[in-house]
Each structure stands twice: as structure tokens, then as C-alpha cells.
Design an enzyme around this catalytic site. Structure first.
Site, PDB file in Angstrom:
ATOM      1  N   TYR A 141       0.822  -1.208   0.000  1.00  0.00           N
ATOM      2  CA  TYR A 141       0.000   0.000   0.000  1.00  0.00           C
ATOM      3  C   TYR A 141       0.860   1.264   0.000  1.00  0.00           C
ATOM      4  O   TYR A 141       0.418   2.309  -0.481  1.00  0.00           O
ATOM      5  CB  TYR A 141      -0.905   0.031   1.240  1.00  0.00           C
ATOM      6  CG  TYR A 141      -2.245  -0.631   1.080  1.00  0.00           C
ATOM      7  CD1 TYR A 141      -2.362  -1.910   0.564  1.00  0.00           C
ATOM      8  CD2 TYR A 141      -3.402   0.029   1.481  1.00  0.00           C
ATOM      9  CE1 TYR A 141      -3.603  -2.525   0.451  1.00  0.00           C
ATOM     10  CE2 TYR A 141      -4.646  -0.577   1.370  1.00  0.00           C
ATOM     11  CZ  TYR A 141      -4.745  -1.847   0.850  1.00  0.00           C
ATOM     12  OH  TYR A 141      -5.973  -2.438   0.744  1.00  0.00           O
ATOM     13  N   LYS A 192       3.277 -15.297   1.935  1.00  0.00           N
ATOM     14  CA  LYS A 192       3.424 -15.967   0.633  1.00  0.00           C
ATOM     15  C   LYS A 192       4.919 -16.240   0.462  1.00  0.00           C
ATOM     16  O   LYS A 192       5.546 -15.808  -0.517  1.00  0.00           O
ATOM     17  CB  LYS A 192       2.851 -15.053  -0.467  1.00  0.00           C
ATOM     18  CG  LYS A 192       2.728 -15.703  -1.836  1.00  0.00           C
ATOM     19  CD  LYS A 192       1.664 -16.784  -1.921  1.00  0.00           C
ATOM     20  CE  LYS A 192       1.731 -17.498  -3.262  1.00  0.00           C
ATOM     21  NZ  LYS A 192       0.849 -18.670  -3.323  1.00  0.00           N
ATOM     22  N   ASP A 224      -2.950 -18.105   0.102  1.00  0.00           N
ATOM     23  CA  ASP A 224      -3.985 -18.757  -0.724  1.00  0.00           C
ATOM     24  C   ASP A 224      -4.673 -19.853   0.079  1.00  0.00           C
ATOM     25  O   ASP A 224      -5.902 -19.983   0.087  1.00  0.00           O
ATOM     26  CB  ASP A 224      -3.408 -19.282  -2.057  1.00  0.00           C
ATOM     27  CG  ASP A 224      -2.117 -20.063  -1.905  1.00  0.00           C
ATOM     28  OD1 ASP A 224      -1.534 -20.080  -0.803  1.00  0.00           O
ATOM     29  OD2 ASP A 224      -1.683 -20.686  -2.902  1.00  0.00           O
ATOM     30  N   ASP A 248      -6.312  -6.973   4.106  1.00  0.00           N
ATOM     31  CA  ASP A 248      -7.469  -6.315   3.502  1.00  0.00           C
ATOM     32  C   ASP A 248      -8.405  -7.370   2.905  1.00  0.00           C
ATOM     33  O   ASP A 248      -9.617  -7.361   3.147  1.00  0.00           O
ATOM     34  CB  ASP A 248      -6.989  -5.345   2.407  1.00  0.00           C
ATOM     35  CG  ASP A 248      -8.145  -4.659   1.711  1.00  0.00           C
ATOM     36  OD1 ASP A 248      -9.069  -4.199   2.409  1.00  0.00           O
ATOM     37  OD2 ASP A 248      -8.133  -4.591   0.465  1.00  0.00           O
ATOM     38  N   ASP A 252     -12.219  -9.125   4.583  1.00  0.00           N
ATOM     39  CA  ASP A 252     -13.531  -9.106   3.917  1.00  0.00           C
ATOM     40  C   ASP A 252     -14.114 -10.519   3.858  1.00  0.00           C
ATOM     41  O   ASP A 252     -15.315 -10.715   4.071  1.00  0.00           O
ATOM     42  CB  ASP A 252     -13.424  -8.553   2.488  1.00  0.00           C
ATOM     43  CG  ASP A 252     -13.697  -7.055   2.422  1.00  0.00           C
ATOM     44  OD1 ASP A 252     -13.450  -6.372   3.439  1.00  0.00           O
ATOM     45  OD2 ASP A 252     -14.150  -6.576   1.365  1.00  0.00           O
TER      46      ASP A 252
HETATM   47  C1  IPM Z   1     -10.353  -1.219   4.298  1.00  0.00           C
HETATM   48  C2  IPM Z   1     -10.651  -0.571   2.981  1.00  0.00           C
HETATM   49  C3  IPM Z   1      -9.512   0.375   2.623  1.00  0.00           C
HETATM   50  C4  IPM Z   1      -8.239  -0.446   2.516  1.00  0.00           C
HETATM   51  C5  IPM Z   1      -9.738   1.203   1.344  1.00  0.00           C
HETATM   52  C6  IPM Z   1     -11.042   1.990   1.402  1.00  0.00           C
HETATM   53  C7  IPM Z   1      -8.584   2.101   1.023  1.00  0.00           C
HETATM   54  O1  IPM Z   1     -10.864  -1.536   2.016  1.00  0.00           O
HETATM   55  O2  IPM Z   1     -10.198  -0.486   5.303  1.00  0.00           O
HETATM   56  O3  IPM Z   1     -10.288  -2.442   4.353  1.00  0.00           O
HETATM   57  O4  IPM Z   1      -7.950  -1.036   1.466  1.00  0.00           O
HETATM   58  O5  IPM Z   1      -7.510  -0.513   3.510  1.00  0.00           O
HETATM   59 MG    MG Z   2     -10.947  -3.537   2.735  1.00  0.00          MG
END
Ligand code: IPM
Ligand code: MG
Length: 360
Positions: A141, A192, A224, A248, A252
């Protein structure tokens, strides 16, 4: 001495969910005499519209001055055409970086009342309680060099760099080991290292720390495989620690195990334990302004703030159990709605949590 809390509502559903979380914070502030002073500032697209930058100086100055920050969500299609250096998301990344909020805690906890809302079978997720510790201010990032360049043949090439120094790995490693000590003592480091040098170093540093935490059982997993295991047998995990981008993505995935990303709070901490608290989900432009958004992830982020920065476990637990009782009563926003439950708007959900808190 008054304690400043900076609130950054952000974009699209951001202000809607933050309004509910703010009501909860205000109630708790009075009830537990925390003497918090709440103020608001602009971040993301809202800041772009007003000041032409996603993180204005005055927002950053107030953020530095605050003991904790509560953030809604930033970004959305309105700013799609904006130059990439000025995108709303850049404001979020900058504030994380400027305040050195390297330690991102993302707990994925399944409320038993929501087992039916998970996309996995109830027996696979029942009792799920995992913590993802994501490194937040390094890795791909932020790595340099980065950009989009033009090659000799005229073709464009995009490039980023994934870098982690030993001290950065050690810092997030210590936070993860310490978190595992407070939980079930199992830490899985995700990398990884079969392909990436940065991951080979990551694994080495994690191994080097392990003897300092004899009560923690450290294991390693390729990312993975970790993605696969998360949806196959998620209960094998206690704490997961990983870099910025893997974290990240995995967070999710973990969110969906719990029924909805609308339930997941997060804390982003600096070395002193000061922090920014935000839901894991985004600004959900598709449902903005309709009262459909689930405010619980933001309300639970307030609980994390109370626990990690404000040191008020009693209030944190009160908020969490109020949320649980609201779910017991069958109230559901659209994202966690299943047949037989009662559909609630953002405002109704926030109001129900307030009601439960007031009734304690
Ligand atoms: C998160 C979000 C952010 C990230 C984005 C909005 C930049 O997806 O906080 O997980 O990738 O960190
Ligand atoms: Mg995110």
C-alpha cells in the site's frame, strides 16, 4: 482535563451510521462520566468537495490532538474521475500513515442470533470468534517506487513495491502475539513465502519473536491456503496476523462468515494505543440515503474505542451486550435480515441499541 474524540463521518452511508454511533457514544459519555468532548471534521470525498483535498490540514491537526477517532466510511462514484493522488481513499490511507496507526484489529465474531445469515452452514460458523491483525501502514500500500510509467515501446506499465522492514514486522508481530496471549493462545501468521522475499523475512521475524511468548502457539500459512481454510474450516483460527494487502482481502472474507460485513468493527492503533475506530465495510453508495445501512459495525467500533483507547471495559461490554439484546429481539437491518425477523432502518437499529443501554 477533557478528552477529545474526533468524528469523521465521511461519505455516502458514512454520516448515517456515524449519527447512530454518535448517539451511543453520547449516552455512554453521560452514563459513565467519561468527560469526552466530541467534535467533527471532514475526510474523504466530503473534504474534497469543501477543501479540494481528501485530508485537509485542519482535519489532520485535530486528529493529532484527539485521543481517539471515530470514522464512518469514505469514497464512492461521485469522485471516480478525481486524480488518483486526490481520491477519497487517499485521505484514509494518509491519516492511517500520518498517525502511524500500524495495528489494525479486525475481530470476526459470529453472533449466534445471526448464524442463519451467514453464507456458510451454521455448523461451520457456530461459535466463530477470530481476530485478524492486519499491518496497516506498510507493505504494498505504501511501498516505493510506485506509479504508472511509459515503457520504451510506448506501452504503459503499472508498478508497486511490497516492502517490510524487520522493525515493521516485529511491531505488528508483537501486537499479534500480545493479542493471542489475551485470547486462546494460537497465532497463525499468513504470508506468501513460497514466492515472495518480503514474506520470507516476515516469517523469519515471526519465528524469532515466538520464544518470547511461550504461551502462544505460532503457526504459518500461505495466503492462498488461508483464504481457502477461512471458508472451509474457519474455527481452526484464533488470531491471524498478516500484511496490509493480504489482511485487507482476508478480513472481507472473514466478515462474510459472520453474516454481514455490516457487523464488523475495527480498531487501528498506534504504539501508544491511541486509535482510529471504523467499521470494516465501505461507504455503500448503492444504499446511501435510504436508511438501509447497518449501524452496528460502527456502534461496535465505539465499543472497541471504549475498550482499547478509553480504558472503560464496563462501558464497552454494556454496548456489546446492548447490541446482542437488540439482535435477540429480532431486529434486523436489510443486510442481516432473514425470514421471520423484524426489518429495521438505520435509525431504528440505533434507537434500539440506545433503548437497551438506557434500560440497563
Ligand atoms: C479497508 C478498505 C480500505 C483499505 C480502502 C477503502 C482504502 O478496504 O479499510 O479495508 O484497502 O484498507
Ligand atoms: Mg478492505
Amino acid at each position: 482535563m477533557s478528552r477529545k474524540i474526533l468524528i469523521l463521518p465521511g461519505d455516502y452511508i458514512g454520516p448515517e451510521i456515524v449519527t447512530e454511533a454518535r448517539r451511543v457514544l453520547e449516552l455512554v459519555n453521560d452514563k459513565y462520566q467519561l468527560e469526552l468532548e466530541l467534535e467533527e471534521a471532514l475526510l474523504g470525498g466530503a473534504a474534497l468537495d469543501e477543501y479540494a483535498v481528501p485530508l485537509p490540514e485542519q482535519t489532520l491537526a485535530r486528529a493529532r490532538d484527539a485521543e481517539a477517532i471515530l470514522l464512518g466510511a469514505v469514497g464512492g462514484p461521485k469522485w471516480d474521475a478525481v486524480d488518483r493522488a486526490l481520491r477519497p481513499e487517499q485521505g484514509l490511507l494518509q491519516i492511517r500513515s500520518e498517525l502511524q496507526l500500524f495495528g489494525n484489529l479486525r475481530p470476526a465474531l459470529l453472533y449466534p442470533q445471526l448464524a442463519a445469515a451467514s453464507s456458510l452452514k451454521p455448523e461451520v460458523v457456530a461459535g466463530l470468534d477470530i481476530l485478524i491483525v492486519r499491518e496497516l501502514t506498510g507493505g504494498i500500500y505504501f511501498g516505493e517506487p510506485r506509479g504508472i510509467r511509459v515503457l520504451e515501446n510506448g506501452e504503459r506499465q503499472g508498478y508497486n513495491t511490497c516492502v517490510y522492514s524487520e522493525s515493521e514486522i516485529e511491531r505488528i508481530g508483537r501486537l499479534a502475539f500480545a493479542s493471542a496471549v489475551k485470547r486462546n493462545g494460537r497465532l497463525c501468521s499468513v504470508d506468501k513465502s513460497n514466492v515472495l522475499e518480503v514474506s520470507i523475512l516476515w516469517r523469519e521475524v515471526m519465528d524469532k519473536l515466538a520464544p518470547e511468548y511461550p504461551d502462544v502457539e505460532l503457526s504459518h500459512m500461505y495466503v492462498d491456503n488461508a483464504a481457502m481454510q477461512l471458508v472451509k474450516a474457519p474455527k481452526q483460527f484464533d488470531v491471524l496476523v498478516t500484511g496490509n494487502m493480504f489482511g485487507d482481502i482476508l478480513s472481507d472474507a472473514a466478515a462474510m462468515l459472520t453474516g454481514s460485513i455490516g457487523m464488523l468493527p475495527s480498531a487501528s492503533l498506534d504504539q501508544q494505543g491511541r486509535g482510529m475506530y471504523e467499521p470494516c465495510h465501505g461507504s455503500a453508495p448503492d444504499i446511501a440515503g435510504q436508511g438501509k445501512a447497518n449501524p452496528l459495525a460502527t456502534i461496535l467500533s465505539v465499543a472497541m474505542m471504549l475498550r482499547y483507547t478509553l480504558d472503560c471495559t464496563e462501558a464497552a461490554e454494556a454496548v456489546e451486550s446492548a447490541v446482542s439484546r437488540v439482535l435477540d429481539r429480532g431486529l434486523r437491518t436489510a443486510d442481516i435480515f432473514t425470514a421471520g425477523q423484524q426489518l429495521a432502518s438505520t435509525r431504528e437499529m440505533g434507537g434500539a441499541v440506545l433503548g437497551e443501554l438506557g434500560n440497563e
